[in-house]
Design a protein around this motif. Structure first.
Motif, PDB file in Angstrom:
ATOM      1  N   GLY A  87       0.810  -1.213   0.000  1.00  0.00           N
ATOM      2  CA  GLY A  87       0.000   0.000   0.000  1.00  0.00           C
ATOM      3  C   GLY A  87       0.841   1.259   0.000  1.00  0.00           C
ATOM      4  N   ASN A  88       0.216   2.367   0.438  1.00  0.00           N
ATOM      5  CA  ASN A  88       0.851   3.678   0.371  1.00  0.00           C
ATOM      6  C   ASN A  88       1.580   4.034   1.665  1.00  0.00           C
ATOM      7  OD1 ASN A  88      -0.265   4.129  -2.191  1.00  0.00           O
ATOM      8  ND2 ASN A  88      -2.142   4.937  -1.302  1.00  0.00           N
ATOM      9  N   LEU A  89       2.645   4.822   1.529  1.00  0.00           N
ATOM     10  CA  LEU A  89       3.287   5.447   2.679  1.00  0.00           C
ATOM     11  C   LEU A  89       2.594   6.786   2.912  1.00  0.00           C
ATOM     12  CD1 LEU A  89       7.061   4.781   1.908  1.00  0.00           C
ATOM     13  CD2 LEU A  89       5.455   3.364   3.206  1.00  0.00           C
ATOM     14  N   GLU A  90       2.079   6.983   4.130  1.00  0.00           N
ATOM     15  CA  GLU A  90       1.283   8.190   4.385  1.00  0.00           C
ATOM     16  C   GLU A  90       2.111   9.384   4.856  1.00  0.00           C
ATOM     17  OE1 GLU A  90      -1.231   4.774   4.252  1.00  0.00           O
ATOM     18  OE2 GLU A  90       0.289   5.167   5.785  1.00  0.00           O
ATOM     19  N   LEU A  91       3.117   9.137   5.702  1.00  0.00           N
ATOM     20  CA  LEU A  91       3.838  10.236   6.333  1.00  0.00           C
ATOM     21  C   LEU A  91       5.341  10.023   6.224  1.00  0.00           C
ATOM     22  CD1 LEU A  91       1.758  10.320   9.660  1.00  0.00           C
ATOM     23  CD2 LEU A  91       1.471  11.857   7.709  1.00  0.00           C
ATOM     24  N   ILE A  92       6.072  11.127   6.171  1.00  0.00           N
ATOM     25  CA  ILE A  92       7.531  11.077   6.199  1.00  0.00           C
ATOM     26  C   ILE A  92       8.017  12.234   7.058  1.00  0.00           C
ATOM     27  CG2 ILE A  92       7.704  12.404   4.043  1.00  0.00           C
ATOM     28  CD1 ILE A  92      10.321  10.861   3.490  1.00  0.00           C
ATOM     29  N   LYS A  93       8.997  11.971   7.912  1.00  0.00           N
ATOM     30  CA  LYS A  93       9.532  13.015   8.790  1.00  0.00           C
ATOM     31  C   LYS A  93      11.036  12.844   8.909  1.00  0.00           C
ATOM     32  CE  LYS A  93       8.841  16.529  11.519  1.00  0.00           C
ATOM     33  NZ  LYS A  93       8.152  17.769  11.078  1.00  0.00           N
ATOM     34  N   ILE A  94      11.767  13.922   8.609  1.00  0.00           N
ATOM     35  CA  ILE A  94      13.218  13.927   8.772  1.00  0.00           C
ATOM     36  C   ILE A  94      13.545  14.515  10.133  1.00  0.00           C
ATOM     37  CG2 ILE A  94      15.389  14.811   7.859  1.00  0.00           C
ATOM     38  CD1 ILE A  94      14.078  14.914   5.114  1.00  0.00           C
ATOM     39  N   ASP A  95      14.403  13.848  10.876  1.00  0.00           N
ATOM     40  CA  ASP A  95      14.834  14.320  12.178  1.00  0.00           C
ATOM     41  C   ASP A  95      15.431  15.728  12.032  1.00  0.00           C
ATOM     42  OD1 ASP A  95      16.339  14.857  14.512  1.00  0.00           O
ATOM     43  OD2 ASP A  95      16.721  12.743  14.862  1.00  0.00           O
ATOM     44  N   PRO A  96      14.906  16.739  12.751  1.00  0.00           N
ATOM     45  CA  PRO A  96      15.396  18.111  12.571  1.00  0.00           C
ATOM     46  C   PRO A  96      16.821  18.335  13.062  1.00  0.00           C
ATOM     47  CG  PRO A  96      13.821  18.015  14.373  1.00  0.00           C
ATOM     48  CD  PRO A  96      13.788  16.673  13.711  1.00  0.00           C
ATOM     49  N   THR A  97      17.356  17.422  13.874  1.00  0.00           N
ATOM     50  CA  THR A  97      18.714  17.590  14.381  1.00  0.00           C
ATOM     51  C   THR A  97      19.712  16.626  13.749  1.00  0.00           C
ATOM     52  OG1 THR A  97      18.315  16.071  16.235  1.00  0.00           O
ATOM     53  CG2 THR A  97      17.847  18.405  16.605  1.00  0.00           C
ATOM     54  N   GLU A 128      -4.202   3.174  12.742  1.00  0.00           N
ATOM     55  CA  GLU A 128      -3.515   3.972  11.733  1.00  0.00           C
ATOM     56  C   GLU A 128      -2.943   5.256  12.323  1.00  0.00           C
ATOM     57  OE1 GLU A 128      -4.333   6.145   7.416  1.00  0.00           O
ATOM     58  OE2 GLU A 128      -5.768   4.687   8.221  1.00  0.00           O
ATOM     59  N   ILE A 129      -1.703   5.574  11.962  1.00  0.00           N
ATOM     60  CA  ILE A 129      -1.034   6.783  12.431  1.00  0.00           C
ATOM     61  C   ILE A 129      -1.450   7.957  11.544  1.00  0.00           C
ATOM     62  CG2 ILE A 129       1.207   7.875  12.818  1.00  0.00           C
ATOM     63  CD1 ILE A 129       2.352   5.034  13.210  1.00  0.00           C
ATOM     64  N   THR A 130      -1.933   9.034  12.188  1.00  0.00           N
ATOM     65  CA  THR A 130      -2.415  10.187  11.421  1.00  0.00           C
ATOM     66  C   THR A 130      -1.418  11.333  11.367  1.00  0.00           C
ATOM     67  OG1 THR A 130      -3.533  11.033  13.403  1.00  0.00           O
ATOM     68  CG2 THR A 130      -4.833   9.665  11.888  1.00  0.00           C
ATOM     69  N   SER A 131      -0.482  11.398  12.302  1.00  0.00           N
ATOM     70  CA  SER A 131       0.569  12.416  12.235  1.00  0.00           C
ATOM     71  C   SER A 131       1.788  11.941  13.004  1.00  0.00           C
ATOM     72  CB  SER A 131       0.084  13.770  12.759  1.00  0.00           C
ATOM     73  OG  SER A 131      -0.144  13.732  14.153  1.00  0.00           O
ATOM     74  N   LEU A 132       2.907  12.593  12.705  1.00  0.00           N
ATOM     75  CA  LEU A 132       4.203  12.153  13.207  1.00  0.00           C
ATOM     76  C   LEU A 132       5.081  13.380  13.397  1.00  0.00           C
ATOM     77  CD1 LEU A 132       6.575  10.044  13.545  1.00  0.00           C
ATOM     78  CD2 LEU A 132       6.715  10.041  11.048  1.00  0.00           C
ATOM     79  N   GLU A 133       5.749  13.469  14.554  1.00  0.00           N
ATOM     80  CA  GLU A 133       6.609  14.621  14.843  1.00  0.00           C
ATOM     81  C   GLU A 133       7.811  14.172  15.667  1.00  0.00           C
ATOM     82  OE1 GLU A 133       7.233  17.388  13.782  1.00  0.00           O
ATOM     83  OE2 GLU A 133       6.764  19.088  15.086  1.00  0.00           O
ATOM     84  N   VAL A 134       8.966  14.819  15.410  1.00  0.00           N
ATOM     85  CA  VAL A 134      10.178  14.569  16.186  1.00  0.00           C
ATOM     86  C   VAL A 134      10.499  15.828  16.980  1.00  0.00           C
ATOM     87  CG1 VAL A 134      12.625  13.946  16.111  1.00  0.00           C
ATOM     88  CG2 VAL A 134      11.038  12.988  14.424  1.00  0.00           C
ATOM     89  N   ASN A 135      10.782  15.667  18.257  1.00  0.00           N
ATOM     90  CA  ASN A 135      11.134  16.790  19.114  1.00  0.00           C
ATOM     91  C   ASN A 135      12.375  17.492  18.565  1.00  0.00           C
ATOM     92  OD1 ASN A 135      12.597  18.088  21.494  1.00  0.00           O
ATOM     93  ND2 ASN A 135      10.672  17.498  22.489  1.00  0.00           N
ATOM     94  N   SER A 136      12.318  18.810  18.442  1.00  0.00           N
ATOM     95  CA  SER A 136      13.415  19.539  17.815  1.00  0.00           C
ATOM     96  C   SER A 136      14.571  19.812  18.767  1.00  0.00           C
ATOM     97  CB  SER A 136      12.901  20.867  17.247  1.00  0.00           C
ATOM     98  OG  SER A 136      12.305  21.652  18.256  1.00  0.00           O
ATOM     99  N   LEU A 137      14.424  19.465  20.051  1.00  0.00           N
ATOM    100  CA  LEU A 137      15.498  19.639  21.025  1.00  0.00           C
ATOM    101  C   LEU A 137      16.140  18.312  21.423  1.00  0.00           C
ATOM    102  CD1 LEU A 137      13.754  22.223  23.392  1.00  0.00           C
ATOM    103  CD2 LEU A 137      15.329  22.692  21.508  1.00  0.00           C
ATOM    104  N   ASN A 138      15.353  17.233  21.386  1.00  0.00           N
ATOM    105  CA  ASN A 138      15.820  15.902  21.787  1.00  0.00           C
ATOM    106  C   ASN A 138      15.252  14.895  20.807  1.00  0.00           C
ATOM    107  OD1 ASN A 138      16.376  13.421  22.930  1.00  0.00           O
ATOM    108  ND2 ASN A 138      15.576  13.921  24.954  1.00  0.00           N
TER     109      ASN A 138
END
Length: 228
Positions: free
Chosen positions: A18-28, A60-70
């Motif tokens: 199936g499809n990949l819904e979300l992509i997130k690059i680690d900000p640090t 199902e995962i609807t959103s994804l976030e990485v902490n910008s400090l840790n």
């Protein structure tokens, strides 16, 4: 991955069907990339060449976030009125429920505010925006003057201390967000010299203008520069 004008296949491992819904690059650390496929969270530590399944949320995962400090701290939201906000402190391997204070409504998007050691989180839901930080024990509404409408996307403008919310059918809104002034924070404002093209015979004397956004007085700034 886009290389020049061409797209090339980056990953060498299978990321489910199936499809990949979300992509997130680690900000640090841009070697680390997360993607989701349904309820499964995948993680790469080599710029997206190989991925490993690190967590299954069973919803199902609807959103994804990485902490910008840790970057060991990762947040996800899951689908449905009974969906949760979940937090990991070990890079996405294990998650705990941090949904206290939220009604049974859809959780669409979560974002983390950087440059603030209180770790503010903003959550876009089907009935507005909610707020949580390290000083609060439960989520609180953060929707003064916002229509009672589904918020489908959120962006944070750190420089202007603004939260921008995209809604379903009621346009885009913005509001001020709480700021925490750091002890030391120097910003490059302007390059005043050189203002011309540089050639091999030029004697270069760089002049820059900086702005002190922090609490402490600063009398000197070390500058490292390179040409081309």
């Amino acid at each position: 991955k886009l290389t020049g004008a061409s797209w090339v296949i980056q990953n060498t491992t299978t990321l489910g069907g199936g499809n990949l819904e979300l992509i997130k690059i680690d900000p640090t650390n841009d070697d680390i990339i997360y993607v989701t496929n349904g309820s499964v969270l995948y993680k790469s530590t080599d710029k997206g060449i190989t991925f490993t399944s690190v967590y299954n949320s069973f919803s199902e995962i609807t959103s994804l976030e990485v902490n910008s400090l840790n970057n060991e701290i990762v947040y996800i939201t899951t689908t449905g009125n009974n969906g949760q906000v979940r937090k990991s402190v070990n890079g996405g391997v294990n998650f705990t429920n941090i949904s206290t204070g939220l009604p049974n409504i859809g959780k669409n998007i979560i974002v983390h505010q950087g440059n603030n050691t209180n770790n503010p989180l903003f959550l876009g839901t089907s009935l507005g925006v909610y707020y949580l930080d390290d000083l609060t024990t439960s989520w609180e509404p953060f929707d003064t003057n916002l229509p009672n409408v589904s918020v489908t996307d959120l962006e944070i403008n750190i420089e202007d201390s603004k939260l921008i919310a995209a809604t379903y059918g009621r346009g885009i809104w913005q509001t001020d967000i709480p700021t925490l002034t750091p002890s030391d924070d120097v910003k490059l404002s302007e390059i005043q010299n050189p203002t011309f093209n540089i050639n091999c015979n030029t004697n270069l004397s760089p002049i820059i203008k900086v702005k002190n956004n922090g609490l402490n007085s600063i009398s000197t700034v070390n500058v490292t520069y390179s040409i081309d």
